[in-house]
Each structure stands twice: as C-alpha cells, then as structure tokens.
Scaffold this motif. Structure first.
Motif, mmCIF file in Angstrom:
data_model
loop_
_atom_site.group_PDB
_atom_site.id
_atom_site.type_symbol
_atom_site.label_atom_id
_atom_site.label_comp_id
_atom_site.label_asym_id
_atom_site.label_seq_id
_atom_site.Cartn_x
_atom_site.Cartn_y
_atom_site.Cartn_z
ATOM 1 N N UNK A 20 0.797 -1.288 -0.524
ATOM 2 C CA UNK A 20 -0.027 0.114 -0.192
ATOM 3 C C UNK A 20 1.035 1.092 0.259
ATOM 4 N N UNK A 21 0.881 2.055 -0.700
ATOM 5 C CA UNK A 21 1.048 3.293 -1.229
ATOM 6 C C UNK A 21 0.261 4.452 -1.140
ATOM 7 N N UNK A 22 0.872 5.286 -0.027
ATOM 8 C CA UNK A 22 -0.422 6.800 -0.129
ATOM 9 C C UNK A 22 0.170 8.118 -1.426
ATOM 10 N N UNK A 23 -0.884 8.412 -1.740
ATOM 11 C CA UNK A 23 -0.788 9.102 -3.035
ATOM 12 C C UNK A 23 -0.729 10.234 -2.826
ATOM 13 N N UNK A 24 -0.581 11.229 -3.727
ATOM 14 C CA UNK A 24 -1.092 12.492 -3.881
ATOM 15 C C UNK A 24 -1.854 12.694 -5.189
ATOM 16 N N UNK A 98 1.107 7.790 -11.908
ATOM 17 C CA UNK A 98 0.747 7.220 -13.139
ATOM 18 C C UNK A 98 -0.835 8.247 -13.586
ATOM 19 N N UNK A 99 -1.116 8.293 -14.411
ATOM 20 C CA UNK A 99 -1.633 9.481 -14.838
ATOM 21 C C UNK A 99 -3.089 8.622 -15.520
ATOM 22 N N UNK A 100 -4.482 8.919 -15.287
ATOM 23 C CA UNK A 100 -5.467 7.771 -15.202
ATOM 24 C C UNK A 100 -6.512 9.188 -15.332
ATOM 25 N N UNK A 101 -7.201 9.213 -16.529
ATOM 26 C CA UNK A 101 -7.920 10.602 -16.880
ATOM 27 C C UNK A 101 -7.619 11.878 -16.805
ATOM 28 N N UNK A 102 -6.661 12.190 -16.740
ATOM 29 C CA UNK A 102 -6.039 14.067 -16.682
ATOM 30 C C UNK A 102 -5.712 14.224 -15.376
ATOM 31 N N UNK A 103 -5.311 13.127 -14.564
ATOM 32 C CA UNK A 103 -5.559 13.032 -12.879
ATOM 33 C C UNK A 103 -3.250 12.763 -12.736
ATOM 34 N N UNK A 104 -3.324 12.912 -12.139
ATOM 35 C CA UNK A 104 -1.806 12.283 -11.723
ATOM 36 C C UNK A 104 -1.907 12.174 -10.638
ATOM 37 N N UNK A 105 -1.511 10.772 -10.851
ATOM 38 C CA UNK A 105 -1.054 10.432 -8.140
ATOM 39 C C UNK A 105 0.025 10.261 -8.761
ATOM 40 N N UNK A 106 1.067 10.648 -7.770
ATOM 41 C CA UNK A 106 1.977 10.349 -7.762
ATOM 42 C C UNK A 106 2.264 9.731 -6.396
ATOM 43 N N UNK A 107 2.992 8.548 -5.624
ATOM 44 C CA UNK A 107 3.538 7.901 -5.123
ATOM 45 C C UNK A 107 4.330 9.069 -3.510
ATOM 46 N N UNK A 108 3.987 9.065 -2.144
ATOM 47 C CA UNK A 108 4.456 9.750 -1.323
ATOM 48 C C UNK A 108 5.504 8.519 -0.722
ATOM 49 N N UNK A 109 4.908 7.834 -0.445
ATOM 50 C CA UNK A 109 5.226 6.674 1.132
ATOM 51 C C UNK A 109 4.404 5.249 0.824
ATOM 52 N N UNK A 110 5.190 4.738 0.780
ATOM 53 C CA UNK A 110 4.876 3.005 1.114
ATOM 54 C C UNK A 110 3.887 3.291 2.684
ATOM 55 N N UNK A 111 3.088 2.803 2.848
ATOM 56 C CA UNK A 111 2.371 2.445 4.566
ATOM 57 C C UNK A 111 2.388 1.194 5.192
ATOM 58 N N UNK A 112 2.534 0.411 4.339
ATOM 59 C CA UNK A 112 1.936 -0.610 4.738
ATOM 60 C C UNK A 112 3.623 -1.940 5.226
ATOM 61 N N UNK A 113 3.864 -1.148 6.248
ATOM 62 C CA UNK A 113 5.023 -1.898 7.157
ATOM 63 C C UNK A 113 5.835 -1.529 6.733
#
Length: 113
Positions: A20-24, A98-113
C-alpha cells in the motif's frame, strides 16, 4: 487520517501480499494553461486547487502482482476505487506515478509496514 486507520479501513480490499502506497493527486493541465497559471499567479491557482482536493479525500494505491487499485477515502470510509489501466507487475515494488483521466497520482510513501 493516520496510516494505521487507513490500512484498517482498506483491510477488506487488500489481498494477502499486497503493498500500500499513499498518493498525492493533481489535475494534469496543458502546457499553455500551466504557463498562464505560472505567469499570472506564480502557480498558486493550481496549487490551491490541488491542496483543497487533498484535504477532502486521501488517496492510496493497493498494489499486487496482478493489479493496482487506487482507493479514495473520505470521512473514514471508502469513497471510490478503481483499477489502474496498463498495470505492470514491477510497479508492486517500484511504483512512482500514473496518470488516469488527466489526473496525476504520485507516490508519497509506502505505508503497509
């Protein structure tokens, strides 16, 4: 929302072995619109809109070998979720953006431990 709380909320959506990654999240704009925003407001207009969007909902990526699912959490509940198109298995450990429908999602950090 704390990462532990987010992981608890998404627990039903997380298969064993997932990461799991948190995203902006930010709206992708054309070159000319970006230039105009930077000339008029030094980029403040786009930044304010992106910050307001981030305050409304938190975004996470649940990554497995077979798929990547973006999950939006709002008010302590899953607000929306969708699979990333063109998922690559190596992104499970090395996702950056990754870009989906003109929305850019960027990784902030891995949060799953």
């Amino acid at each position: 929302m704390k990462n532990h709380d987010a992981l608890q909320i998404m627990s039903a959506l997380r298969p064993p072995g997932s990461v799991v990654y948190s995203l902006t999240r930010s709206k992708r704009r054309s070159f000319f619109r970006e230039l105009l925003d930077n000339v008029i407001s030094d980029g403040a207009l786009g930044s304010v809109a992106d910050v307001m969007d981030s305050m409304k909902a938190a975004h996470y990526l649940i990554a497995t070998q077979d798929a990547g699912t973006i999950v939006s959490l709002r008010d302590g509940q899953v607000n929306a979720s969708f699979d990333l198109p063109d998922w690559r298995p190596e992104w499970r450990e090395s996702f950056t953006k990754a870009t989906v429908d003109d929305i850019l999602y960027r990784k902030v950090a891995r949060i799953d431990g």
